[in-house]
Scaffold this motif. Structure first.
Motif, PDB file in Angstrom:
ATOM      1  N   ALA A 180       5.069  -1.200   3.898  1.00  0.00           N
ATOM      2  CA  ALA A 180       3.809  -0.666   4.434  1.00  0.00           C
ATOM      3  C   ALA A 180       2.937  -1.816   4.963  1.00  0.00           C
ATOM      4  O   ALA A 180       2.286  -1.692   6.000  1.00  0.00           O
ATOM      5  CB  ALA A 180       3.059   0.116   3.360  1.00  0.00           C
ATOM      6  N   HIS A 181       2.938  -2.949   4.249  1.00  0.00           N
ATOM      7  CA  HIS A 181       2.196  -4.130   4.692  1.00  0.00           C
ATOM      8  C   HIS A 181       2.706  -4.587   6.070  1.00  0.00           C
ATOM      9  O   HIS A 181       1.917  -4.806   6.995  1.00  0.00           O
ATOM     10  CB  HIS A 181       2.365  -5.232   3.636  1.00  0.00           C
ATOM     11  CG  HIS A 181       1.785  -6.561   3.994  1.00  0.00           C
ATOM     12  ND1 HIS A 181       0.644  -7.064   3.405  1.00  0.00           N
ATOM     13  CD2 HIS A 181       2.186  -7.519   4.881  1.00  0.00           C
ATOM     14  CE1 HIS A 181       0.379  -8.261   3.916  1.00  0.00           C
ATOM     15  NE2 HIS A 181       1.302  -8.569   4.807  1.00  0.00           N
ATOM     16  N   GLU A 182       4.031  -4.690   6.197  1.00  0.00           N
ATOM     17  CA  GLU A 182       4.598  -5.153   7.475  1.00  0.00           C
ATOM     18  C   GLU A 182       4.366  -4.127   8.587  1.00  0.00           C
ATOM     19  O   GLU A 182       4.101  -4.488   9.729  1.00  0.00           O
ATOM     20  CB  GLU A 182       6.099  -5.445   7.332  1.00  0.00           C
ATOM     21  CG  GLU A 182       6.461  -6.486   6.264  1.00  0.00           C
ATOM     22  CD  GLU A 182       5.650  -7.773   6.350  1.00  0.00           C
ATOM     23  OE1 GLU A 182       5.159  -8.109   7.446  1.00  0.00           O
ATOM     24  OE2 GLU A 182       5.505  -8.449   5.316  1.00  0.00           O
ATOM     25  N   LEU A 183       4.450  -2.850   8.214  1.00  0.00           N
ATOM     26  CA  LEU A 183       4.204  -1.793   9.200  1.00  0.00           C
ATOM     27  C   LEU A 183       2.779  -1.893   9.752  1.00  0.00           C
ATOM     28  O   LEU A 183       2.551  -1.758  10.950  1.00  0.00           O
ATOM     29  CB  LEU A 183       4.437  -0.444   8.524  1.00  0.00           C
ATOM     30  CG  LEU A 183       4.325   0.805   9.378  1.00  0.00           C
ATOM     31  CD1 LEU A 183       5.418   1.781   8.972  1.00  0.00           C
ATOM     32  CD2 LEU A 183       2.993   1.482   9.252  1.00  0.00           C
ATOM     33  N   LEU A 184       1.820  -2.175   8.865  1.00  0.00           N
ATOM     34  CA  LEU A 184       0.440  -2.293   9.337  1.00  0.00           C
ATOM     35  C   LEU A 184       0.255  -3.534  10.215  1.00  0.00           C
ATOM     36  O   LEU A 184      -0.544  -3.518  11.143  1.00  0.00           O
ATOM     37  CB  LEU A 184      -0.533  -2.282   8.156  1.00  0.00           C
ATOM     38  CG  LEU A 184      -0.611  -0.921   7.449  1.00  0.00           C
ATOM     39  CD1 LEU A 184      -1.509  -0.979   6.231  1.00  0.00           C
ATOM     40  CD2 LEU A 184      -1.110   0.161   8.399  1.00  0.00           C
ATOM     41  N   HIS A 185       1.035  -4.595   9.951  1.00  0.00           N
ATOM     42  CA  HIS A 185       1.016  -5.749  10.871  1.00  0.00           C
ATOM     43  C   HIS A 185       1.390  -5.306  12.278  1.00  0.00           C
ATOM     44  O   HIS A 185       0.780  -5.738  13.252  1.00  0.00           O
ATOM     45  CB  HIS A 185       2.044  -6.804  10.452  1.00  0.00           C
ATOM     46  CG  HIS A 185       1.498  -7.844   9.525  1.00  0.00           C
ATOM     47  ND1 HIS A 185       0.287  -8.456   9.717  1.00  0.00           N
ATOM     48  CD2 HIS A 185       2.021  -8.401   8.397  1.00  0.00           C
ATOM     49  CE1 HIS A 185       0.081  -9.337   8.743  1.00  0.00           C
ATOM     50  NE2 HIS A 185       1.120  -9.308   7.926  1.00  0.00           N
ATOM     51  N   THR A 186       2.421  -4.470  12.379  1.00  0.00           N
ATOM     52  CA  THR A 186       2.869  -4.080  13.720  1.00  0.00           C
ATOM     53  C   THR A 186       1.778  -3.300  14.448  1.00  0.00           C
ATOM     54  O   THR A 186       1.777  -3.223  15.662  1.00  0.00           O
ATOM     55  CB  THR A 186       4.175  -3.241  13.710  1.00  0.00           C
ATOM     56  OG1 THR A 186       3.891  -1.935  13.204  1.00  0.00           O
ATOM     57  CG2 THR A 186       5.268  -3.889  12.890  1.00  0.00           C
ATOM     58  N   THR A 190      -4.215  -7.781  10.089  1.00  0.00           N
ATOM     59  CA  THR A 190      -3.975  -9.198   9.795  1.00  0.00           C
ATOM     60  C   THR A 190      -3.873  -9.415   8.279  1.00  0.00           C
ATOM     61  O   THR A 190      -4.375  -8.600   7.490  1.00  0.00           O
ATOM     62  CB  THR A 190      -5.146 -10.064  10.306  1.00  0.00           C
ATOM     63  OG1 THR A 190      -6.349  -9.583   9.683  1.00  0.00           O
ATOM     64  CG2 THR A 190      -5.287  -9.968  11.808  1.00  0.00           C
ATOM     65  N   ASP A 191      -3.238 -10.530   7.900  1.00  0.00           N
ATOM     66  CA  ASP A 191      -3.153 -10.889   6.485  1.00  0.00           C
ATOM     67  C   ASP A 191      -4.541 -11.186   5.929  1.00  0.00           C
ATOM     68  O   ASP A 191      -5.387 -11.756   6.627  1.00  0.00           O
ATOM     69  CB  ASP A 191      -2.279 -12.141   6.323  1.00  0.00           C
ATOM     70  CG  ASP A 191      -0.806 -11.789   6.335  1.00  0.00           C
ATOM     71  OD1 ASP A 191      -0.451 -10.714   5.809  1.00  0.00           O
ATOM     72  OD2 ASP A 191      -0.016 -12.593   6.855  1.00  0.00           O
ATOM     73  N   LYS A 192      -4.741 -10.825   4.660  1.00  0.00           N
ATOM     74  CA  LYS A 192      -6.021 -11.093   4.004  1.00  0.00           C
ATOM     75  C   LYS A 192      -5.787 -11.769   2.660  1.00  0.00           C
ATOM     76  O   LYS A 192      -6.309 -11.363   1.642  1.00  0.00           O
ATOM     77  CB  LYS A 192      -6.800  -9.782   3.851  1.00  0.00           C
ATOM     78  CG  LYS A 192      -7.173  -9.239   5.228  1.00  0.00           C
ATOM     79  CD  LYS A 192      -7.707  -7.857   5.239  1.00  0.00           C
ATOM     80  CE  LYS A 192      -7.984  -7.423   6.665  1.00  0.00           C
ATOM     81  NZ  LYS A 192      -6.746  -7.248   7.475  1.00  0.00           N
ATOM     82  N   TYR A 193      -4.924 -12.803   2.718  1.00  0.00           N
ATOM     83  CA  TYR A 193      -4.710 -13.607   1.517  1.00  0.00           C
ATOM     84  C   TYR A 193      -4.603 -15.066   1.923  1.00  0.00           C
ATOM     85  O   TYR A 193      -4.385 -15.382   3.095  1.00  0.00           O
ATOM     86  CB  TYR A 193      -3.467 -13.144   0.745  1.00  0.00           C
ATOM     87  CG  TYR A 193      -2.168 -13.289   1.486  1.00  0.00           C
ATOM     88  CD1 TYR A 193      -1.633 -12.213   2.204  1.00  0.00           C
ATOM     89  CD2 TYR A 193      -1.461 -14.494   1.480  1.00  0.00           C
ATOM     90  CE1 TYR A 193      -0.444 -12.347   2.896  1.00  0.00           C
ATOM     91  CE2 TYR A 193      -0.266 -14.626   2.158  1.00  0.00           C
ATOM     92  CZ  TYR A 193       0.241 -13.557   2.867  1.00  0.00           C
ATOM     93  OH  TYR A 193       1.419 -13.696   3.549  1.00  0.00           O
ATOM     94  N   ASP A 194      -4.785 -15.934   0.929  1.00  0.00           N
ATOM     95  CA  ASP A 194      -4.684 -17.365   1.169  1.00  0.00           C
ATOM     96  C   ASP A 194      -3.209 -17.760   1.101  1.00  0.00           C
ATOM     97  O   ASP A 194      -2.587 -17.599   0.046  1.00  0.00           O
ATOM     98  CB  ASP A 194      -5.494 -18.086   0.082  1.00  0.00           C
ATOM     99  CG  ASP A 194      -5.488 -19.594   0.270  1.00  0.00           C
ATOM    100  OD1 ASP A 194      -4.581 -20.113   0.955  1.00  0.00           O
ATOM    101  OD2 ASP A 194      -6.400 -20.248  -0.277  1.00  0.00           O
TER     102      ASP A 194
END
Ligand code: ZN
Length: 258
Positions: A180-186, A190-194
């Motif tokens: 789901a994380h990668e799907l939302l990238h597409t 954007t990433d929200k971690y350090d």
């Protein structure tokens, strides 16, 4: 610069331009939230072990339903009227391995990888159905506590995600969290971690950024990736039940106006 090299660079630029226009068009179509997005999961026994193949062959669409439920629940919170914003389909297992992502992070090598990946995806499509909006290649490995899985990745606005996961029913909910994380990238999230610590960034990477006291958090923001439990400790959530789409991510994928 030799003439030959100039021609090659020109060709690469033209391909890139065509791909960008095409991607831009499909992205506008996929984030208008007028009709369900179609994602197809292509499972791959990445370590090619018999036990991994057994797991991959036994997968069914039910194993990915929590992704649909997550997107429906979160979209509704942001007032998206669509009942089912995401439809996940399952392709038969693929017997080929996608191109390895580049080791170095240079812009040129990621552009080249992204072009290779698109060409590979187009060339190795075993899905017999309507053309999906998003393709997710789920590479499975037999669970092994010594193994650190390579980074999963979603082509930013490229409509292709590559997810590395463990071939076990105990890990499937977590595999789907990563998917789901990668799907939302597409879709432009954007990433929200350090990247150095993998800790989520406050406030956008927190599920409950206004909570008092702030820690422990009990859920993860999907692009923050982890639940910050204490100042020095962040955990991957067990499933999408412990995940939310935060406001900033909702803006990036057009659930809220920017
Ligand atoms: Zn990411």
């Amino acid at each position: 610069m030799s003439g030959y090299r100039a021609v090659r660079i020109l060709l690469l630029l033209i391909i890139l331009l065509l791909v960008s226009v095409n991607t831009w068009l499909s992205q506008t179509r996929t984030t208008d939230w007028q009709e369900p997005l179609w994602a197809v999961v292509y499972p791959i026994a990445a370590d090619q072990l018999p036990i991994t193949r057994l797991y991959v062959n036994a997968l069914s669409e039910d194993h990915f339903e929590d992704m649909e439920r997550f997107m429906a629940r979160e979209a509704q919170r942001y007032g998206v009227v669509l009942d089912k914003p995401l439809e996940v389909k399952l392709a038969p297992p693929l017997e080929v391995q996608p191109p390895e992502p580049p080791q170095n992070q240079s812009v040129l090598s990621s552009i080249i990888w992204s072009l290779k990946m698109r060409y590979w995806a187009w060339n190795n499509d075993n899905w017999q159905g309507p053309e999906p909006d998003i393709k997710i290649y789920m590479r499975f490995f037999t669970p092994d506590y010594d193994r650190v899985l390579a980074h999963s990745l979603g082509l930013q606005k490229g409509m292709i995600g590559v997810v590395n996961g463990f071939a076990s029913i105990d890990y499937q909910a977590r595999n789907n969290f990563v998917a789901a994380h990668e799907l939302l990238h597409t879709l432009g999230a954007t990433d929200k971690y350090d990247p150095r610590t993998s800790f989520p960034l406050w406030p956008d990477g927190y599920a409950d950024p206004d909570r008092k006291p702030l820690l422990p958090q009990s859920r993860a923001e999907i692009m923050g990736g982890r639940v910050q439990v204490s100042a020095g400790w962040a955990l991957m959530p067990k499933s999408l039940k412990q995940a939310v789409v935060g406001e900033r991510t909702a803006r990036e994928i057009q659930w809220l106006s920017p």
